[in-house]
Enzyme design. Structure first.
Site, short mmCIF file in Angstrom:
data_model
loop_
_atom_site.label_atom_id
_atom_site.label_comp_id
_atom_site.label_asym_id
_atom_site.label_seq_id
_atom_site.Cartn_x
_atom_site.Cartn_y
_atom_site.Cartn_z
N ASP A 8 0.81 -1.22 0.00
CA ASP A 8 0.00 0.00 0.00
C ASP A 8 0.85 1.28 0.00
O ASP A 8 1.59 1.54 0.95
CB ASP A 8 -0.90 0.03 1.23
CG ASP A 8 -1.66 -1.27 1.44
OD1 ASP A 8 -1.05 -2.35 1.30
OD2 ASP A 8 -2.85 -1.22 1.77
N GLU A 39 -4.01 2.19 -2.87
CA GLU A 39 -5.30 2.72 -2.42
C GLU A 39 -5.18 3.90 -1.46
O GLU A 39 -6.15 4.62 -1.26
CB GLU A 39 -6.12 1.61 -1.76
CG GLU A 39 -5.61 1.18 -0.41
CD GLU A 39 -6.75 0.81 0.55
OE1 GLU A 39 -7.91 0.87 0.15
OE2 GLU A 39 -6.44 0.48 1.69
N ASN A 40 -4.00 4.11 -0.88
CA ASN A 40 -3.80 5.23 0.05
C ASN A 40 -2.89 6.30 -0.53
O ASN A 40 -2.37 7.14 0.20
CB ASN A 40 -3.18 4.73 1.36
CG ASN A 40 -4.00 3.65 2.04
OD1 ASN A 40 -3.52 2.53 2.22
ND2 ASN A 40 -5.22 3.97 2.40
N ASN A 67 -10.26 -1.00 0.16
CA ASN A 67 -11.45 -0.38 0.75
C ASN A 67 -11.51 1.13 0.55
O ASN A 67 -12.58 1.73 0.64
CB ASN A 67 -11.56 -0.71 2.25
CG ASN A 67 -10.31 -0.35 3.02
OD1 ASN A 67 -9.23 -0.89 2.74
ND2 ASN A 67 -10.42 0.52 3.99
N HIS A 68 -10.37 1.77 0.24
CA HIS A 68 -10.36 3.21 -0.02
C HIS A 68 -10.38 3.53 -1.52
O HIS A 68 -10.10 4.67 -1.92
CB HIS A 68 -9.14 3.87 0.62
CG HIS A 68 -9.19 3.92 2.12
ND1 HIS A 68 -10.09 4.71 2.79
CD2 HIS A 68 -8.45 3.27 3.06
CE1 HIS A 68 -9.90 4.56 4.10
NE2 HIS A 68 -8.92 3.69 4.29
N HIS A 153 -6.87 -8.00 -0.17
CA HIS A 153 -6.81 -6.80 0.67
C HIS A 153 -7.67 -7.06 1.90
O HIS A 153 -8.90 -6.94 1.86
CB HIS A 153 -7.34 -5.60 -0.12
CG HIS A 153 -7.01 -4.28 0.49
ND1 HIS A 153 -5.76 -3.72 0.43
CD2 HIS A 153 -7.78 -3.40 1.17
CE1 HIS A 153 -5.76 -2.56 1.03
NE2 HIS A 153 -6.98 -2.35 1.51
N HIS A 178 -3.16 -4.22 3.08
CA HIS A 178 -4.10 -3.50 3.94
C HIS A 178 -3.57 -3.17 5.33
O HIS A 178 -3.88 -2.10 5.85
CB HIS A 178 -5.42 -4.25 4.09
CG HIS A 178 -6.42 -3.56 4.98
ND1 HIS A 178 -6.98 -2.33 4.67
CD2 HIS A 178 -6.95 -3.91 6.18
CE1 HIS A 178 -7.81 -1.98 5.63
NE2 HIS A 178 -7.81 -2.89 6.57
N HIS A 180 -0.47 -2.59 6.40
CA HIS A 180 0.63 -1.63 6.37
C HIS A 180 1.85 -2.07 7.18
O HIS A 180 2.73 -1.24 7.45
CB HIS A 180 0.17 -0.24 6.83
CG HIS A 180 -0.78 0.42 5.89
ND1 HIS A 180 -1.08 1.77 5.96
CD2 HIS A 180 -1.53 -0.07 4.87
CE1 HIS A 180 -1.96 2.08 5.02
NE2 HIS A 180 -2.25 0.96 4.35
#
Length: 275
Positions: A8, A39-40, A67-68, A153, A178, A180
């Site tokens: 991520d 995603e982040n 999810n983001h 994820h 997910h 991290h």
């Protein structure tokens, strides 16, 4: 094939370290294919077209999210427009975008990437296994494609392990994203599938899983929601995994963690040919 998958990307720090190191790693490790979970990447929440373009230019072949995925609401149409950008396959079917993509490598080889979202300790989502089987669609590793990569994820390591063992022998690489935090369990499963339960993040590890420390600490101590969390802005570490597969079967013959830059102990595969 020689593959890499990076975890991520968290905010500017994560983008900076990955964009700095990815071109060199691609050359040094003679990588045929690179996947990145991003995603982040946009301030810790979602992704933008400009970030996608920068990652592709630096050497990414496909980008996964999680999810983001849709947090940058003005950029949601990007998921329909860019075939190399994935959202989880078990999102509702009417969501923008796709959960899998077949990527051509050098014109004569193909990699199928499937992206899934976990169920344990996560927002409610469709069962990932039927979504996985739908995206695989009878595709056989070594016969129809040269590699199959799955990004799970998910929060729970047990869910990631279960899926990896379910796919053992049918996929080249299964990775978890997910949480991290890079796990120390990179391995080749008995059936030949490479696996690491979480790749970790590309970001500043002088943080609380990528966020500037004061906000999360305040929330844990006071139990109050506080202000919007902000990504930590210090020097980042790029974390991922390096995998070599057999050209005939598509199964893994070698797996090794990648950690470069920032605070974490460096783990950088040697630029040699592995048996």
């Amino acid at each position: 094939m020689r593959l890499a998958f990076f975890g991520d990307v968290m905010g500017r720090s994560g983008r900076t370290v990955l964009l700095e190191h990815l071109p060199r790693l691609r050359r040094r490790l003679k990588l045929d294919f690179v996947a990145v979970n991003a995603e982040n990447a946009a301030g810790g929440f979602g992704i933008t077209e400009n970030i996608c373009d920068a990652l592709f230019e630096a050497g990414a072949d496909v980008i996964t999210t999680g999810n983001h995925a849709f947090d940058q609401r003005d950029e949601i149409s990007l998921f329909d427009e860019e075939q190399r950008l994935l959202r989880p396959a078990n999102f509702p079917s009417d969501n923008p975008g796709r959960g899998a993509s077949m990527i051509s490598v050098g014109g004569d080889r193909h990699v199928l990437v499937v992206h899934l979202h976990g169920q344990l300790f996560m927002a409610p989502m469709d069962d990932p296994v039927p979504a996985l089987e739908r995206e695989l669609g009878g595709v056989s590793l070594g016969r129809d494609v040269h590699a199959i990569i799955v990004d799970m994820h998910a929060e729970a390591s047990s869910e990631k392990y279960a899926l990896a063992h379910y796919l053992d022998g049918r996929a080249s690489l299964v990775v978890g994203t997910h949480t991290h935090v890079p796990t120390a369990d990179a391995q080749i499963l008995p059936g030949g599938t490479a696996f690491q339960s979480d790749l970790g993040m590309c970001g500043d590890y002088d943080s609380v899983i990528g966020m500037e420390k004061s906000g999360p600490i305040s929330r844990f101590v006071s139990k109050m929601p506080g202000n919007r969390l902000q990504p930590a802005a210090g020097p980042g570490t790029a974390c991922g995994v390096f995998v070599i597969t057999d050209d005939t079967t598509g199964l893994a013959t070698h797996i090794e963690p990648i950690r470069v830059g920032g605070r974490l102990i460096t783990s950088q595969p040697a630029p040699i040919d592995y048996a």
